[in-house]
Write a protein that holds these residues in place. Sequence first.
Motif, short mmCIF file in Angstrom:
data_model
loop_
_atom_site.label_atom_id
_atom_site.label_comp_id
_atom_site.label_asym_id
_atom_site.label_seq_id
_atom_site.Cartn_x
_atom_site.Cartn_y
_atom_site.Cartn_z
N TYR A 81 -0.70 6.93 12.02
CA TYR A 81 0.22 7.53 11.04
C TYR A 81 -0.05 6.86 9.69
O TYR A 81 -0.21 5.64 9.64
N PRO A 82 -0.10 7.62 8.60
CA PRO A 82 -0.48 7.00 7.32
C PRO A 82 0.59 6.08 6.73
O PRO A 82 1.78 6.35 6.85
N ILE A 83 0.15 5.02 6.11
CA ILE A 83 1.03 4.16 5.30
C ILE A 83 0.15 3.32 4.39
O ILE A 83 -0.86 2.76 4.82
N THR A 84 0.53 3.20 3.15
CA THR A 84 -0.17 2.34 2.20
C THR A 84 0.02 0.89 2.63
O THR A 84 1.14 0.53 2.98
N ASP A 130 8.96 15.43 10.37
CA ASP A 130 8.25 14.50 11.26
C ASP A 130 9.13 13.31 11.63
O ASP A 130 9.96 13.40 12.50
N ILE A 131 8.96 12.22 10.88
CA ILE A 131 9.52 10.95 11.33
C ILE A 131 11.05 10.95 11.34
O ILE A 131 11.67 10.25 12.13
N ILE A 152 4.41 -2.57 -1.78
CA ILE A 152 3.23 -2.17 -1.01
C ILE A 152 2.21 -3.30 -0.99
O ILE A 152 1.12 -3.14 -0.47
N TRP A 153 2.56 -4.47 -1.54
CA TRP A 153 1.57 -5.51 -1.75
C TRP A 153 1.57 -6.57 -0.64
O TRP A 153 2.48 -6.61 0.20
N TYR A 178 2.17 14.67 3.13
CA TYR A 178 2.59 13.33 2.70
C TYR A 178 1.93 13.05 1.37
O TYR A 178 0.78 12.64 1.32
N SER A 209 5.01 9.75 13.71
CA SER A 209 5.64 8.47 13.34
C SER A 209 4.85 7.34 13.98
O SER A 209 4.04 7.58 14.87
N GLU A 210 5.12 6.12 13.57
CA GLU A 210 4.41 4.99 14.16
C GLU A 210 4.88 4.71 15.58
O GLU A 210 4.11 4.22 16.41
N THR A 267 1.62 8.96 -0.02
CA THR A 267 0.52 8.15 0.50
C THR A 267 -0.83 8.79 0.21
O THR A 267 -1.85 8.31 0.69
N TYR A 299 8.39 -0.43 12.76
CA TYR A 299 8.90 0.73 13.48
C TYR A 299 8.32 0.80 14.89
O TYR A 299 8.91 1.35 15.79
N PRO A 317 13.40 -4.86 -1.48
CA PRO A 317 13.00 -3.66 -2.18
C PRO A 317 11.62 -3.18 -1.71
O PRO A 317 10.84 -3.99 -1.19
N TRP A 318 11.35 -1.90 -1.92
CA TRP A 318 10.03 -1.39 -1.54
C TRP A 318 8.94 -2.22 -2.18
O TRP A 318 9.04 -2.59 -3.35
N GLN A 376 -1.74 13.46 3.06
CA GLN A 376 -2.11 13.63 4.46
C GLN A 376 -1.26 14.76 5.06
O GLN A 376 -0.18 15.06 4.57
N TRP A 416 11.87 -1.02 -9.72
CA TRP A 416 12.96 -2.01 -9.73
C TRP A 416 13.71 -2.03 -11.07
O TRP A 416 13.08 -2.16 -12.12
N GLN A 437 6.25 -1.49 7.27
CA GLN A 437 7.35 -0.68 7.84
C GLN A 437 6.89 0.01 9.12
O GLN A 437 7.66 0.14 10.07
N THR A 462 10.80 8.08 -3.99
CA THR A 462 10.93 6.62 -4.09
C THR A 462 10.38 6.15 -5.42
O THR A 462 10.93 5.27 -6.08
#
Lengths: 290, 178, 378
Positions: free
Chosen positions: C27-30, A101-102, C116-117, A127, C57-58, A130, C86, C113-114, A133, A52, C82, A46
């Motif tokens: 489950y990890p996510i920023t 996994d997901i 993380i903020w 992972y 997964s979440e 992130t 989910y 768009p992606w 992990q 962008w 996300q 990604t």
Amino acid sequence: MIIPKEEIMKSNHLACPGCGAALAMRLALKALGKKTIVVIPACCWTIINGTWGNNFAGVPVFHTAFATTAAVAAGIKATLEMQGKDDITVMGWAGDGGTFDIGLQALSGAAERNDDIIYVCYDNEAYMNTGIQRSSATPIGAETTTTPSPIVKDRPKKDLMEIVAAHDVPYIASATVAYPTDLIKKFQKAKSKKGFKFIHILSPCPPGHKFPEDKTIEISKLAVETGVFLLYEIEDGKYRINKKPKFKDLDEYLDIQGRFRNTPKEQREALKEAIKRRWEKLLVKAEHFG
Amino acid sequence: MKEIGLHGRGGQGVVMAGELLANIYFKEGYEVQFMPSYGAERRGSPSNAYVRIDNKRILYRYSIKAPDEIIVLNVTLLPNLLLKEGGIALLNSADTSNLKKSDKVKFFVVDANRIALECKLGTPAIPLVNTALLGAYCKVRGDFSFDTLKKVYEEKIGKRAYLNIEAAEKAYESVREV
Amino acid sequence: MKRLVLGGNDAVAYAVKQSHVDVVSAYPITPQTSIIEKIASFIANGEMRTRFIKVESEHSAMAAAIGASATGGRVFTATSSQGLLYMHEVLHWAAGASLPIVMANANRAVAPPWSIWAEQTDSLSQRDTGWIQFYASNSQETYDLLFLSFRLAERVKNPVMVCMDGFLVTHTKEPVAVFGDEIEEFISVKETRPLLDVEKPEAIGALAFPQDYMPVKIEQHKRISSALAEFKTLSDQFERISSRRYDPIYTYGEENADIVIVAMGSNAETAHLAIDLLNKEGIKAKLVKIVMFRPFPKDELIKAFEGAKKIAVFDRNISMGKGGITKDEIVGALGINNVVGIVCGLGGVDVTENDMVKVAKDVLDGKIQEDMILWGGR
Ligand SMILES: Cc1ncc(C[n+]2csc(CCOP(=O)(O)OP(=O)(O)O)c2C)c(N)n1
Ligand code: SF4
Ligand SMILES: [Mg+2]
């Protein structure tokens, strides 16, 4: 074989120096050519592909939700088929988290339907996007931020090749960046076949596996030579081993990666045992279903 | 209120430097706020962290564009950095020949790469210069005691704290105004 | 009680460590990740006796939390954006099954768009899942609200989500007063109960025909609505230990204000500065911060708005085709027409006290009468 000269992927992408996953894409696109559409879920790619306004892959890219790679790719292919555009390859390009996994459910669905796509898992065994992990592709004994020492990963890596094989699809192959011609050949073969194709690429990751950035190829090679990662294909149900491991000392592979610094002895032994068992199983399969 | 920017590249320990600095001022009795800036960071890409210091509770919840002072772990970033007029820039640098001086900013330099390697911090490719630079900063600003720095390093760094303290001492001694 | 320099995520992890949690499933996510990394390291160091299920997964994170909670465990999870989306299906399940799960959510903008903020559209679009929702503005609040959430969830038999703006709260480190043993008397009270009990075999969630379904839902609505009153009771107890007071809303500034700024999450911190500036200029202004968003603190807001000429609601979130979500909730619940909604800060864009002062003045003067999007360009 001569590696195609044309570079489709652009330079100055955002991967870390020495990134195996970036090299893997570069080689894959050389094999597939410009008429390729790529689907990328949440993962390092990604970011690698640019923020962008950028697109370092050099072919159309659809960024998608983490769990959806195979299903979105199937949808893209369905419309291309309706439009009669048979010469465009659709490739799902996901990390091990997005695959083992997901994304496993969507992967299984597309494989069972035999959707005409190439699904690639670039496997950096955690992972990474992130921040390192564990995933179910993380090998036993490896340290990650969710398996910190002394409780390092205590279960073996999932055998995804064999899970996909259970779906009886036309082409499955493993590859890694130290063997570029082997990798390219496999993508070319995948492109030439109709139906669901799966390619598993071991992609060393300097910050994630904790090794110097100029050791990527060496580690990729050691993975094959020690038998940690087996290079083989399953074409229309037939197994073919592409490279017989030399069974070099596993410690050589483990000791240059910081993620195994705190691996207890029993787990090193378990890893060795797992390598032996997988190899023996593969031999039997190659013999009986070759 | 005082705003400090810390700027380096991934791997140099920018975020840790910010957190250590916030803890040093906190130990000195200030209210502090530490704000790492997060983006699409990869090893080697720019990494920034910010610290706000005040005598009362800090309520600002947005990024800092032009700090009062900057600590620059990697001077290649300097052209892209903003600083308030009359501010202070502390640079990790051995060589000042290319430095464009300005009467609006005070420059200080210290060869933190060399010091870090002497103290076995980081690798020759990426020396871990963060703790040395805070030692230099202590000298330049003089608004916290070196003793507090030592205590915070001991608490936060653990076993290898002594090497970092040594690096900070060396930087404290050798920092100079340009 | 000692003070430590902690980010919102650190504060959450410390609170979880002190809360006798039986099971964590995540489950990890920023920008949530450092919460679960900290918890993993607490467990590895032996500082915490908790079973951590490292799910794939979440959807499974929440599903495993549901299983653990239905069996009577005290359960924690955390996610963001996300990941929260989910979970959507199973969020309804947790609330419908009256399970006292506590979750931290790092508010992050939704793709594409992606991004993380910080943005609150992720959790606000879970508004109707039946979860109690808190919005913390700083590290101290995340820490404190976590203890309150475990008690409240178990008291009213309903899951609780503690939301904090990504990076602006999760990663912004500041002094936090951390409890020693004095929190024990509060947090060691566990009111969890096993729904699954071999001595009393019951089926949970079986098919309910219309006549059976509706009463169950009425009951659920009553249950979550009771959280407003129960929160006050638990807050009283918590205040005795901590000397810190939490209410469904928080106010700051002139009691009889002409202009009210409403904010939630990190914006509410900066809004204090805007109120000070306005008051300094002789404009009677006050901040109303929404701490508890579900159940919605309608009566508290009616009181807080009494006498106000104008209300400016700053929303770091958006309902596409409508506008700011808390603004809409306020108008919907109170039926008032002196409210202007300001959508701002999407995807982590800075919102400053000067932005707020300018808009608040224009709203008060009638120069801004329609809802707006605050966007100054790149
Ligand atoms: C539903 C959802 N959950 C979590 C995330 C956060 N997330 C983004 S990338 C990532 C890890 C990706 O790992 P992997 O697939 O192995 O790719 P890598 O980053 O290692 O290349 C995670 C957990 C997300 N984007 N969406
Ligand atoms: S973290 Fe690893 S996989 Fe990700 S970009 Fe860097 S080297 Fe590549
Ligand atoms: Mg991975």
